[in-house]
Write a protein that holds these residues in place. Structure first.
Motif, PDB file in Angstrom:
ATOM      1  N   VAL A   1     -25.960 -31.314  54.256  1.00 30.12           N
ATOM      2  CA  VAL A   1     -24.952 -32.139  53.601  1.00 30.12           C
ATOM      3  C   VAL A   1     -24.631 -33.302  54.525  1.00 30.12           C
ATOM      4  O   VAL A   1     -24.346 -33.099  55.709  1.00 30.12           O
ATOM      5  N   ASP A   2     -24.696 -34.520  53.986  1.00 25.75           N
ATOM      6  CA  ASP A   2     -24.382 -35.725  54.759  1.00 25.75           C
ATOM      7  C   ASP A   2     -23.451 -36.603  53.943  1.00 25.75           C
ATOM      8  O   ASP A   2     -23.519 -36.624  52.703  1.00 25.75           O
ATOM      9  N   GLY A   3     -22.615 -37.363  54.644  1.00 35.17           N
ATOM     10  CA  GLY A   3     -21.784 -38.301  53.906  1.00 35.17           C
ATOM     11  C   GLY A   3     -20.640 -38.821  54.734  1.00 35.17           C
ATOM     12  O   GLY A   3     -20.567 -38.632  55.954  1.00 35.17           O
ATOM     13  N   THR A   4     -19.728 -39.485  54.030  1.00 36.49           N
ATOM     14  CA  THR A   4     -18.538 -40.049  54.660  1.00 36.49           C
ATOM     15  C   THR A   4     -17.342 -39.792  53.751  1.00 36.49           C
ATOM     16  O   THR A   4     -17.423 -39.993  52.533  1.00 36.49           O
ATOM     17  N   SER A   5     -16.270 -39.330  54.334  1.00 34.92           N
ATOM     18  CA  SER A   5     -15.018 -39.191  53.591  1.00 34.92           C
ATOM     19  C   SER A   5     -14.005 -40.183  54.153  1.00 34.92           C
ATOM     20  O   SER A   5     -13.907 -40.363  55.367  1.00 34.92           O
ATOM     21  N   THR A   6     -13.280 -40.810  53.249  1.00 35.83           N
ATOM     22  CA  THR A   6     -12.247 -41.767  53.636  1.00 35.83           C
ATOM     23  C   THR A   6     -10.915 -41.256  53.106  1.00 35.83           C
ATOM     24  O   THR A   6     -10.744 -41.133  51.890  1.00 35.83           O
TER      25      THR A   6
ATOM     26  N   GLU B   1     -25.434 -26.400  62.242  1.00 33.77           N
ATOM     27  CA  GLU B   1     -25.067 -27.558  63.052  1.00 33.77           C
ATOM     28  C   GLU B   1     -24.083 -28.399  62.251  1.00 33.77           C
ATOM     29  O   GLU B   1     -24.288 -28.653  61.067  1.00 33.77           O
ATOM     30  N   LEU B   2     -23.002 -28.827  62.906  1.00 34.67           N
ATOM     31  CA  LEU B   2     -21.970 -29.596  62.223  1.00 34.67           C
ATOM     32  C   LEU B   2     -21.422 -30.663  63.152  1.00 34.67           C
ATOM     33  O   LEU B   2     -21.130 -30.389  64.318  1.00 34.67           O
ATOM     34  N   THR B   3     -21.275 -31.870  62.622  1.00 38.56           N
ATOM     35  CA  THR B   3     -20.543 -32.930  63.333  1.00 38.56           C
ATOM     36  C   THR B   3     -19.624 -33.620  62.342  1.00 38.56           C
ATOM     37  O   THR B   3     -20.034 -33.963  61.229  1.00 38.56           O
ATOM     38  N   THR B   4     -18.379 -33.815  62.757  1.00 37.74           N
ATOM     39  CA  THR B   4     -17.411 -34.544  61.948  1.00 37.74           C
ATOM     40  C   THR B   4     -16.256 -34.937  62.847  1.00 37.74           C
ATOM     41  O   THR B   4     -16.260 -34.643  64.050  1.00 37.74           O
TER      42      THR B   4
ATOM     43  N   VAL C   1      -5.797 -44.528  58.008  1.00 41.18           N
ATOM     44  CA  VAL C   1      -6.945 -44.220  57.152  1.00 41.18           C
ATOM     45  C   VAL C   1      -8.034 -43.626  58.029  1.00 41.18           C
ATOM     46  O   VAL C   1      -8.480 -44.254  58.995  1.00 41.18           O
ATOM     47  N   SER C   2      -8.435 -42.407  57.718  1.00 44.46           N
ATOM     48  CA  SER C   2      -9.456 -41.709  58.492  1.00 44.46           C
ATOM     49  C   SER C   2     -10.791 -41.820  57.771  1.00 44.46           C
ATOM     50  O   SER C   2     -10.981 -41.232  56.707  1.00 44.46           O
ATOM     51  N   GLU C   3     -11.691 -42.613  58.326  1.00 47.43           N
ATOM     52  CA  GLU C   3     -13.039 -42.747  57.762  1.00 47.43           C
ATOM     53  C   GLU C   3     -13.974 -41.869  58.588  1.00 47.43           C
ATOM     54  O   GLU C   3     -14.277 -42.165  59.747  1.00 47.43           O
ATOM     55  N   THR C   4     -14.399 -40.770  57.992  1.00 50.99           N
ATOM     56  CA  THR C   4     -15.046 -39.708  58.744  1.00 50.99           C
ATOM     57  C   THR C   4     -16.456 -39.441  58.247  1.00 50.99           C
ATOM     58  O   THR C   4     -16.648 -38.948  57.130  1.00 50.99           O
ATOM     59  N   PRO C   5     -17.470 -39.751  59.044  1.00 53.12           N
ATOM     60  CA  PRO C   5     -18.819 -39.295  58.692  1.00 53.12           C
ATOM     61  C   PRO C   5     -18.955 -37.806  58.977  1.00 53.12           C
ATOM     62  O   PRO C   5     -18.295 -37.267  59.875  1.00 53.12           O
ATOM     63  N   PHE C   6     -19.764 -37.124  58.197  1.00 52.16           N
ATOM     64  CA  PHE C   6     -19.988 -35.701  58.442  1.00 52.16           C
ATOM     65  C   PHE C   6     -21.449 -35.363  58.199  1.00 52.16           C
ATOM     66  O   PHE C   6     -22.136 -35.984  57.383  1.00 52.16           O
ATOM     67  N   ASN C   7     -21.915 -34.384  58.955  1.00 55.10           N
ATOM     68  CA  ASN C   7     -23.290 -33.920  58.823  1.00 55.10           C
ATOM     69  C   ASN C   7     -23.296 -32.406  59.035  1.00 55.10           C
ATOM     70  O   ASN C   7     -22.763 -31.910  60.019  1.00 55.10           O
ATOM     71  N   LEU C   8     -23.888 -31.700  58.087  1.00 56.67           N
ATOM     72  CA  LEU C   8     -23.941 -30.243  58.154  1.00 56.67           C
ATOM     73  C   LEU C   8     -25.366 -29.789  57.863  1.00 56.67           C
ATOM     74  O   LEU C   8     -25.969 -30.204  56.868  1.00 56.67           O
ATOM     75  N   LYS C   9     -25.902 -28.949  58.730  1.00 52.96           N
ATOM     76  CA  LYS C   9     -27.209 -28.336  58.518  1.00 52.96           C
ATOM     77  C   LYS C   9     -27.064 -26.831  58.725  1.00 52.96           C
ATOM     78  O   LYS C   9     -26.445 -26.406  59.702  1.00 52.96           O
TER      79      LYS C   9
END
Length: 393
Positions: A267-272, A319-322, A295-303
């Motif tokens: 899962v990849d993307g950005t939440s604002t 694996e997770l980064t956010t 305003v929190s603009e947060t990219p996220f990546n989940l594997k």
């Protein structure tokens, strides 16, 4: 000329009447039924529980020949006073239901249908109105999957009766309600129905969600989705998922893939997130007395992946980064400014690096969680100074 021949069909009973004539080259059929009486008859042979219905059904069907291998089919279905209940629960309140359809059938040399050509279905019910169109439908044959070409669904639904239906089906708690006009458009394409490609666009303007006496309203809520699948191979790909609301906007993609009896997900993307809008909702619905800004603009990546064909030991195989940012958070005696909160999980080690200004002082917290053993183990760096010059209020 075909397997169906009706010189003169006449049926009359306590719940059904029908008249018709013709064959697969040209046919006319009209059927009327009392749905309540029909269910009463059916109940003698099949256990349908507490299901009850009323309504007067009227179905008209017409078949005409356009050529030796092409038939045009059209019809109308109308039910006046239709109501459906399960015991004391009303699933569909008393209202009218109407459906019109037009299609074409390609026939073989023995007058057997081989393919459905351009078709249209229009409906109008208590939930809303809409249409379904497609170019062609070829049924499954031997090892070949069915092929549906150019399917487009367009509809306008009223969320108030949709909420009533969800309550009746116990899919939405009674205290929660939705309202607003929902415009929905969906398309289906792809090589065949084993390999579909789907797109969905949903707009609700305005939209209101209420829980008891508390409500949340949006001028416009929008959801857009594009996805494709390889159903035999168990591979699914969400190419695009966009959700737009005042407090949160989400843009992302996702995939679930299968290989050698194992599965992997990404899962990849950005939440604002508008934290001011979000804190207002938290105060309304959860009584959390927090005030947030920024305003929190947060990219996220989940594997993540399975182990031994099962979704187990998730933290060891993920694996997770956010991250999260906030200009300020105030409440419960704390005044937090310039908050940054990156989160990372890799190699069964979770890491957080929280930094912020707290009550005119500074805060830094860098815990680690080790998931490699039988139980998670949390730790902090040696000689960690979490708070520095922090006031009590």
């Amino acid at each position: 000329q075909g397997d169906i021949n009706l010189d003169a069909l006449t049926v009359s009973s306590s719940f059904l009447s029908a008249r018709g004539s013709g064959n697969m080259d040209a046919m006319s059929l009209n059927l009327k039924a009392n749905i309540g009486a029909a269910l009463a008859e059916l109940r003698q042979f099949i256990d349908i529980g507490k299901l009850a219905s009323t309504g007067a059904l009227d179905l008209s069907l017409q078949i005409d020949s356009e050529s030796a291998n092409l038939r045009n089919v059209s019809g109308n279905l109308k039910v006046d006073g239709f109501e459906l209940k399960d015991g004391k629960t009303t699933i569909s309140p008393k209202d009218s239901l109407e459906l019109n359809f037009a299609s074409s059938l390609q026939m073989d040399s023995t007058s057997q249908p081989q393919k459905v050509g351009p078709s249209t279905v229009r409906f109008n019910s208590w939930l809303g109105e809409g249409s379904i169109n497609f170019n062609s439908l070829s049924p499954a044959h031997e090892e070949k999957a069915a092929v549906l070409s150019g399917l487009i669904f367009q509809g306008k639904l009223d969320l108030v009766p949709v909420t009533t239906l969800l309550h009746a089906l116990e899919k939405l708690p009674k205290e929660q309600k939705l309202s607003g006009p929902a415009n929905l458009m969906a398309t289906l394409s792809g090589k065949d129905l084993d390999h579909p490609a789907i797109s969905v666009e949903l707009d609700i303007a305005p939209f209101t969600y209420s829980q008891g006496d508390t409500s949340f309203s949006e001028e416009k809520l929008r959801v857009a989705l594009e996805a494709e699948a390889d159903i035999p191979g168990k591979n699914y790909n969400v190419k695009k998922l966009d959700v737009a609301t005042k407090p949160v906007k989400l843009a992302g993609s996702a995939a679930l893939l299968s290989k050698d009896n194992e599965q992997s997900a990404q899962v990849d993307g950005t939440s604002t997130t508008d934290l001011s809008e979000l804190s207002g909702l938290l105060q309304k619905f959860m009584d959390l007395q927090l005030t947030m800004t920024g305003v929190s603009e947060t990219p996220f990546n989940l594997k993540s992946r399975t182990s031994g064909g099962e979704w187990k030991d998730i933290a060891k195989n993920t694996e997770l980064t956010t991250s999260l940012q906030a200009e300020s958070i105030n409440g419960y005696g704390l005044s937090i400014e310039a908050l940054t909160l990156p989160v990372k999980l890799q190699g069964a080690i979770g890491e957080i690096d929280l930094q912020a200004k707290v009550n005119r002082g500074a805060m830094q917290l860098k815990p680690k969680v080790d998931f490699s053993g039988d139980f998670p183990v949390a730790s902090l760096p040696e000689n960690s100074e979490i708070f520095r010059e922090v006031g009590l209020t």
